[in-house]
Design an enzyme around this catalytic site. Sequence first.
Site, PDB file in Angstrom:
ATOM      1  N   ASN A  90       0.820  -1.211   0.000  1.00 54.43           N
ATOM      2  CA  ASN A  90       0.000   0.000   0.000  1.00 54.43           C
ATOM      3  C   ASN A  90       0.853   1.260   0.000  1.00 54.43           C
ATOM      4  O   ASN A  90       0.416   2.313  -0.450  1.00 54.43           O
ATOM      5  CB  ASN A  90      -0.936   0.008   1.216  1.00 54.43           C
ATOM      6  CG  ASN A  90      -2.224  -0.735   0.964  1.00 54.43           C
ATOM      7  OD1 ASN A  90      -3.168  -0.191   0.397  1.00 54.43           O
ATOM      8  ND2 ASN A  90      -2.270  -1.991   1.356  1.00 54.43           N
ATOM      9  N   TYR A 108       7.003 -11.927   4.016  1.00 56.90           N
ATOM     10  CA  TYR A 108       5.818 -11.357   3.381  1.00 56.90           C
ATOM     11  C   TYR A 108       5.397 -12.274   2.242  1.00 56.90           C
ATOM     12  O   TYR A 108       6.113 -12.407   1.250  1.00 56.90           O
ATOM     13  CB  TYR A 108       6.159  -9.956   2.861  1.00 56.90           C
ATOM     14  CG  TYR A 108       5.011  -9.150   2.290  1.00 56.90           C
ATOM     15  CD1 TYR A 108       3.688  -9.550   2.418  1.00 56.90           C
ATOM     16  CD2 TYR A 108       5.270  -7.954   1.624  1.00 56.90           C
ATOM     17  CE1 TYR A 108       2.652  -8.793   1.898  1.00 56.90           C
ATOM     18  CE2 TYR A 108       4.240  -7.179   1.096  1.00 56.90           C
ATOM     19  CZ  TYR A 108       2.939  -7.604   1.240  1.00 56.90           C
ATOM     20  OH  TYR A 108       1.912  -6.839   0.714  1.00 56.90           O
ATOM     21  N   LYS A 159       3.488 -12.395   7.164  1.00 55.08           N
ATOM     22  CA  LYS A 159       2.243 -11.754   6.767  1.00 55.08           C
ATOM     23  C   LYS A 159       1.684 -12.511   5.581  1.00 55.08           C
ATOM     24  O   LYS A 159       2.339 -12.645   4.552  1.00 55.08           O
ATOM     25  CB  LYS A 159       2.468 -10.290   6.382  1.00 55.08           C
ATOM     26  CG  LYS A 159       1.191  -9.621   5.864  1.00 55.08           C
ATOM     27  CD  LYS A 159       1.437  -8.267   5.226  1.00 55.08           C
ATOM     28  CE  LYS A 159       0.126  -7.692   4.694  1.00 55.08           C
ATOM     29  NZ  LYS A 159       0.321  -6.427   3.942  1.00 55.08           N
ATOM     30  N   ILE A 167      -2.187  -7.046   9.271  1.00 52.08           N
ATOM     31  CA  ILE A 167      -1.592  -5.861   8.658  1.00 52.08           C
ATOM     32  C   ILE A 167      -2.546  -5.475   7.541  1.00 52.08           C
ATOM     33  O   ILE A 167      -2.573  -6.108   6.490  1.00 52.08           O
ATOM     34  CB  ILE A 167      -0.176  -6.152   8.127  1.00 52.08           C
ATOM     35  CG1 ILE A 167       0.721  -6.656   9.265  1.00 52.08           C
ATOM     36  CG2 ILE A 167       0.421  -4.909   7.482  1.00 52.08           C
ATOM     37  CD1 ILE A 167       2.095  -7.138   8.808  1.00 52.08           C
TER      38      ILE A 167
END
Length: 319
Positions: free
Chosen positions: A54, A148, A177, A220
């Site tokens: 993001n 990630y 994540k 998250i």
Amino acid sequence: MASTSRPYPPGIHVPALTWFRDDAHQDIDWEVQEKHLEFLISSGLHGIVLAGTNGEAVSLSVDERCELVRQTRQIARRLGRADIPITLGCNAGCTRDVIDATIAAKNAGADFALVLIPSFFHFAIDNEAIISFFKEVADASPIPVVMYNYPAVAGGLDITSDVIDALGSHPNIVGVKFTCGGIAKVARAAAAFPPEQFSAFAGQGDWLIPALTVGGQGCITGLANLYPKTCVELFDLYRSGKVEEAQKLQLQVSAAEVGLGKGGINGTKWVVAKFLGYPEFSAVCRRPYPRFTDPAKREMITSKMLLLQDVEARLTKRG
């Protein structure tokens, strides 16, 4: 150089948006950036993630990422939250540059490194290569590593449960994540490792409660850029045993967050700017990411975000 590791803090971490000037060079708009970071830090979130997806990590230089860390820490000190955990996206095209990014992150004041698998040569990367990559990075990183998993932006490369089994005991790898909706992976990670050693986080708020139910430690979520108190409330309700209230709020969050998924990063920035009163020109993504101009998409994402507006307002008033 490996750090003395510490657990990744449970709760709601926000992948903070990065705001740019709408000019030829598209430098970071530090005026809007500061305003947004003040909003996030003062909202009660458990952590800030900078230069994530993001935050348009792929478009940011290492110097820009580090300046984001320094500015965030400075703002946090001013707001009385000097110790808020800061995670920095440390992504690059090769292992050497990822390690260098973790060193730069440490020097800038980041607490954790969020690391995506380099994927330009995804066709040559197998599980053995993924495991070797994370081990080499974690061995050298001066801050703890959060893996990630986002196959959609990593050429389809996936951090499988077998990979987690091989890496979860590394003293400098503290979590993962999952931006893949892999609820079974969360459960398997929780079964294999205690959260103080290795923890799994949902990559979106729309499956936070399911993730917590099977041992996840939080999420998250981009939704926290606009509705941070709502996301924290959802986490707190479940953790305090108010399961029915949490389930009810989870349905509302899930109905709203689908708008961000459909809108993309440019849509997320556009609607956050609209609701928080930032200038629309600062909501453009760095080119070549297109502008969010389609009227139907704007109407869609606005209607979805309105679903939580009253909830956030109530929680803000409650203090």
